[in-house]
Scaffold this active site. Structure first.
Site, PDB file in Angstrom:
ATOM      1  N   ARG A 244      36.359  41.737  48.622  1.00 47.29           N
ATOM      2  CA  ARG A 244      36.167  42.822  47.661  1.00 47.29           C
ATOM      3  C   ARG A 244      35.089  43.751  48.201  1.00 47.29           C
ATOM      4  NH1 ARG A 244      40.444  42.160  45.991  1.00 47.29           N
ATOM      5  NH2 ARG A 244      41.128  41.510  43.914  1.00 47.29           N
ATOM      6  N   GLU A 273      37.443  51.797  44.524  1.00 47.21           N
ATOM      7  CA  GLU A 273      38.740  52.271  45.038  1.00 47.21           C
ATOM      8  C   GLU A 273      39.392  53.237  44.067  1.00 47.21           C
ATOM      9  OE1 GLU A 273      40.978  48.753  46.033  1.00 47.21           O
ATOM     10  OE2 GLU A 273      39.438  48.064  47.404  1.00 47.21           O
ATOM     11  N   HIS A 291      43.624  48.831  51.113  1.00 44.94           N
ATOM     12  CA  HIS A 291      43.832  47.605  50.332  1.00 44.94           C
ATOM     13  C   HIS A 291      45.254  47.062  50.507  1.00 44.94           C
ATOM     14  CE1 HIS A 291      42.163  45.312  46.612  1.00 44.94           C
ATOM     15  NE2 HIS A 291      42.955  44.540  47.327  1.00 44.94           N
TER      16      HIS A 291
HETATM   17  P1  NAP Z   1      39.474  30.947  46.827  1.00 43.82           P
HETATM   18  O1  NAP Z   1      40.459  29.972  47.374  1.00 43.82           O
HETATM   19  O2  NAP Z   1      38.981  30.765  45.427  1.00 43.82           O
HETATM   20  O3  NAP Z   1      38.204  30.960  47.818  1.00 43.82           O
HETATM   21  C1  NAP Z   1      36.972  31.547  47.488  1.00 43.82           C
HETATM   22  C2  NAP Z   1      35.907  30.930  48.389  1.00 43.82           C
HETATM   23  O4  NAP Z   1      34.668  31.604  48.175  1.00 43.82           O
HETATM   24  C3  NAP Z   1      35.647  29.462  48.118  1.00 43.82           C
HETATM   25  O5  NAP Z   1      35.519  28.803  49.361  1.00 43.82           O
HETATM   26  C4  NAP Z   1      34.301  29.442  47.405  1.00 43.82           C
HETATM   27  O6  NAP Z   1      33.665  28.211  47.695  1.00 43.82           O
HETATM   28  C5  NAP Z   1      33.631  30.633  48.064  1.00 43.82           C
HETATM   29  N1  NAP Z   1      32.552  31.226  47.270  1.00 43.82           N
HETATM   30  C6  NAP Z   1      32.602  31.654  45.979  1.00 43.82           C
HETATM   31  N2  NAP Z   1      31.412  32.162  45.620  1.00 43.82           N
HETATM   32  C7  NAP Z   1      30.602  32.057  46.704  1.00 43.82           C
HETATM   33  C8  NAP Z   1      29.252  32.399  46.954  1.00 43.82           C
HETATM   34  N3  NAP Z   1      28.488  32.961  46.008  1.00 43.82           N
HETATM   35  N4  NAP Z   1      28.736  32.144  48.183  1.00 43.82           N
HETATM   36  C9  NAP Z   1      29.501  31.571  49.141  1.00 43.82           C
HETATM   37  N5  NAP Z   1      30.794  31.229  48.960  1.00 43.82           N
HETATM   38  C10 NAP Z   1      31.326  31.459  47.753  1.00 43.82           C
HETATM   39  O7  NAP Z   1      40.028  32.410  46.897  1.00 43.82           O
HETATM   40  P2  NAP Z   1      41.100  33.038  47.907  1.00 43.82           P
HETATM   41  O8  NAP Z   1      42.469  32.862  47.386  1.00 43.82           O
HETATM   42  O9  NAP Z   1      40.785  32.590  49.295  1.00 43.82           O
HETATM   43  O10 NAP Z   1      40.734  34.599  47.731  1.00 43.82           O
HETATM   44  C11 NAP Z   1      39.445  35.082  48.058  1.00 43.82           C
HETATM   45  C12 NAP Z   1      39.284  36.516  47.575  1.00 43.82           C
HETATM   46  O11 NAP Z   1      40.026  37.375  48.420  1.00 43.82           O
HETATM   47  C13 NAP Z   1      39.830  36.806  46.175  1.00 43.82           C
HETATM   48  O12 NAP Z   1      38.878  36.468  45.163  1.00 43.82           O
HETATM   49  C14 NAP Z   1      40.136  38.282  46.216  1.00 43.82           C
HETATM   50  O13 NAP Z   1      39.066  39.032  45.693  1.00 43.82           O
HETATM   51  C15 NAP Z   1      40.295  38.570  47.714  1.00 43.82           C
HETATM   52  N6  NAP Z   1      41.677  38.982  48.047  1.00 43.82           N
HETATM   53  C16 NAP Z   1      41.875  40.205  48.593  1.00 43.82           C
HETATM   54  C17 NAP Z   1      43.149  40.587  48.953  1.00 43.82           C
HETATM   55  C18 NAP Z   1      43.399  41.921  49.583  1.00 43.82           C
HETATM   56  O14 NAP Z   1      44.440  42.516  49.316  1.00 43.82           O
HETATM   57  N7  NAP Z   1      42.530  42.401  50.437  1.00 43.82           N
HETATM   58  C19 NAP Z   1      44.243  39.742  48.726  1.00 43.82           C
HETATM   59  C20 NAP Z   1      44.002  38.506  48.150  1.00 43.82           C
HETATM   60  C21 NAP Z   1      42.706  38.133  47.802  1.00 43.82           C
HETATM   61  P3  NAP Z   1      32.417  27.661  46.857  1.00 43.82           P
HETATM   62  O15 NAP Z   1      32.762  27.839  45.417  1.00 43.82           O
HETATM   63  O16 NAP Z   1      32.293  26.251  47.310  1.00 43.82           O
HETATM   64  O17 NAP Z   1      31.251  28.485  47.291  1.00 43.82           O
END
Ligand code: NAP
Length: 325
Positions: A244, A273, A291
């Site tokens: 993000r 955005e 995006h």
């Molecule tokens: P996910 O499986 O929930 O992974 C999120 C990771 O972030 C987890 O490993 C979590 O582990 C870690 N995390 C959360 N808060 C943190 C913090 N304060 N410090 C360090 N690590 C932290 O999510 P995902 O499916 O991989 O997606 C991740 C993000 O990508 C989404 O939330 C979305 O915003 C973004 N995304 C963007 C697109 C795009 O089009 N560009 C597409 C899909 C997703 P811990 O809780 O152990 O820290």
């Protein structure tokens, strides 16, 4: 109330199969023009629809939701990130929220790799040069980038998308993988991906040649990468963000890209955005995408059908498969 009579609002244009699925089952309002809804239109929708299917372009804050109970009982979000929705306000007003995890993991990891490659190999610069008629032919020192093989990729966050990126980078490109997240991944996952957890963000930044961000957006990760963190990175490192926009302080990033403290960056997401920080637009060493993380036909259809599955579960009184709040 029968399932057929539920009123459902889909805020943006969805892939045909997913719109058809909903239209066959509910009293659905689609957005054929695909125009974003204003905050006032969104607020009104909470009194007119049982279910709203929003997405990242809909800012659903406490002002839109209000404090009193509304007609809307479910927000079936199209997308995995939900930082555009005030979850606390939804809880207060008894509105359930679901997302679409997993189905966009591979597409987004592919795009993270595309950004890493594009930034490292300077392909955007090369294409602009060629299209502008400035290419004077092959030469040994022309537009030299960086190789990925043998380099260290640092992943911030180590959830679904980060692990899929690690798989590609390690097994496909021969990169070493480090990660930082609050909790450790299972040992078998670390082993499979050749990944090592760092005790702090600073340590990860200090040891990585390229850094890719994969944490959720929101208050906790706001400006997680600012001037102090950029200073902790290796000189000439590359920073990529498919998470993000709010995770990076873009003014600090622009300063680092101009000075060469970072050699390049690749961005898919921005804080407000579709506004792209003006300080970045004129820089050659930043790749700027609109995006596109999950933007494949297959993935967008799967996302729509996944959101629809949550609507179906709500309509039949079943547990919501992707209930986040
Ligand atoms: P996910 O499986 O929930 O992974 C999120 C990771 O972030 C987890 O490993 C979590 O582990 C870690 N995390 C959360 N808060 C943190 C913090 N304060 N410090 C360090 N690590 C932290 O999510 P995902 O499916 O991989 O997606 C991740 C993000 O990508 C989404 O939330 C979305 O915003 C973004 N995304 C963007 C697109 C795009 O089009 N560009 C597409 C899909 C997703 P811990 O809780 O152990 O820290």
């Amino acid at each position: 109330m029968t399932a057929e009579r539920l009123r459902v609002l889909v805020t943006r244009r969805w892939p045909e199969a997913a719109e058809k699925h909903l239209a066959e089952r509910y009293d659905v309002t689609l957005n054929a023009e695909d125009a974003p809804l204003s905050p006032a239109q969104l607020a009104q929708a909470f009194d007119a629809y049982d279910i709203i299917c929003p997405t990242v372009s809909d800012k659903i804050d406490a002002g839109v939701i209000g404090s009193a109970p509304r007609r809307t009982r479910l927000l079936a979000n199209f997308g995995v990130g939900f930082d555009h929705i005030d979850i606390a306000a939804c809880k207060t007003t008894n509105i359930a929220v679901t997302n679409t995890p997993g189905v966009l993991t591979d597409a987004t990891a592919d795009l993270a790799m595309a950004l890493i490659l594009t930034a490292a190999r300077r392909t955007g610069e090369g294409e602009r040069e060629l299209r502008d008629g400035r290419w004077s032919g092959w030469r040994p020192t022309h537009l030299m980038g960086r190789s990925l093989s043998g380099k260290t990729l640092g992943l911030v966050g180590f959830g679904r998308i980060a692990q899929a990126t690690a798989h590609r980078a390690h097994h496909g490109f021969g990169m070493n993988i480090l990660y930082y997240s609050r909790s450790a991944a299972a040992q078998d996952i670390e082993k499979k991906l050749g990944a090592k957890r760092m005790a702090s963000l600073e340590e990860l930044l200090h040891k990585s040649d390229m850094v890719s961000l994969h944490v959720p957006g929101g208050a906790e990760t706001s400006n997680m990468i600012g001037s102090r963190e950029i200073a902790a990175m290796k000189s000439g490192a590359i920073l990529v963000n498919t998470a993000r926009g709010g995770v990076i302080d873009h003014e600090a990033l622009a300063v680092a890209l101009k000075s060469g403290a970072l050699s390049a960056a690749g961005l898919d997401v921005y804080p407000e955005e579709p506004i792209v920080p003006a300080s970045l637009l004129g820089l050659e060493n930043v790749v700027l995408l609109p995006h596109l993380g999950s933007a494949t036909e297959e993935t967008r259809e799967a996302m729509g059908l996944r959101a629809a599955a949550n609507v179906d579960a709500f309509a039949s009184g079943s547990p919501l498969p992707d209930h986040i709040a």
